[in-house]
Design a protein around this motif. Sequence first.
Motif, PDB file in Angstrom:
ATOM      1  N   SER A  48       1.550  -1.337   5.877  1.00  0.00           N
ATOM      2  CA  SER A  48       2.416  -2.525   5.831  1.00  0.00           C
ATOM      3  C   SER A  48       1.733  -3.704   5.131  1.00  0.00           C
ATOM      4  N   GLU A  49       0.394  -3.753   5.162  1.00  0.00           N
ATOM      5  CA  GLU A  49      -0.347  -4.848   4.529  1.00  0.00           C
ATOM      6  C   GLU A  49      -1.006  -4.404   3.217  1.00  0.00           C
ATOM      7  N   ASN A 112       3.688 -15.763  10.458  1.00  0.00           N
ATOM      8  CA  ASN A 112       4.762 -14.847  10.827  1.00  0.00           C
ATOM      9  C   ASN A 112       5.431 -15.323  12.103  1.00  0.00           C
ATOM     10  N   GLU A 114       7.182 -13.538  14.250  1.00  0.00           N
ATOM     11  CA  GLU A 114       7.051 -12.577  15.348  1.00  0.00           C
ATOM     12  C   GLU A 114       5.686 -11.910  15.219  1.00  0.00           C
ATOM     13  N   LYS A 116       3.125  -9.048  14.630  1.00  0.00           N
ATOM     14  CA  LYS A 116       3.296  -7.800  13.886  1.00  0.00           C
ATOM     15  C   LYS A 116       2.149  -6.851  14.186  1.00  0.00           C
ATOM     16  N   ARG A 117       2.364  -5.607  13.852  1.00  0.00           N
ATOM     17  CA  ARG A 117       1.372  -4.579  14.126  1.00  0.00           C
ATOM     18  C   ARG A 117       0.239  -4.693  13.113  1.00  0.00           C
ATOM     19  N   LEU A 123      -1.527  -6.322  18.142  1.00  0.00           N
ATOM     20  CA  LEU A 123      -0.426  -7.161  17.675  1.00  0.00           C
ATOM     21  C   LEU A 123      -1.081  -8.418  17.129  1.00  0.00           C
ATOM     22  N   CYS A 125      -0.892 -12.260  14.689  1.00  0.00           N
ATOM     23  CA  CYS A 125      -0.167 -13.359  14.070  1.00  0.00           C
ATOM     24  C   CYS A 125      -1.195 -14.217  13.362  1.00  0.00           C
TER      25      CYS A 125
END
Length: 145
Positions: A48-49, A112, A114, A116-117, A123, A125
Motif C-alpha cells: 500500500s505504501e 491520514n 483514519e 491505516k495498516r 495501525l 497515522c
Amino acid sequence: MGPVRIFDQCMLTNLEHLGLAVKDLAAATALYTKLLGQEPYKHEHVASEAVDTVFFQVGGSKIELLAGTSPDSAITRYLEKKPEGIHHVAFEVDDIRAEMARLRAEGFVLLNEEPKRGADNKLVCFVHPKSAGGVLVELCQSIVA
Ligand code: CO
C-alpha cells in the motif's frame, strides 16, 4: 496553538522506532547489521505504501529502514529532495484514535484521517512535519493478533 492540555493518562508510551529512508536497501541492511552488531528481525514489503522495510530491534526501540519500490512511493519522492537519513520518528500509543483526536484538538495536521495498516503489525497515522517542528511523526498501535 493554545496551551497544552495535560492528560492524566500517558498516551505516548514509547519511542517505538526511527524510520530511515535509504536508496539501496541491501547496502543499508549490511551497514546497519554491522553498526548494530545484529541481524534484522524482519523484512516486510508494504504494498500500500510501495516500500520495502527492514527492522532491527535495539533495546525497547527499533530501527526501520525504508526503501521505495516505485517512482510514486513517498520514500522515492522524499529521496529526490532530501539526503538519506532519518525520515520519521514513531511513538507507540495505546489508543491511536484517541491520540489522533487529541492531536487534532491541539491543532496538529494529520496526514491520514483514519488509522491505516503499516509495517510490523501496526495501525499507523502520520502528523504533518509542518505542524510538528519539521519532524514527520508517526503514531503506531500494535495490532493484537
Ligand atoms: Co515507521
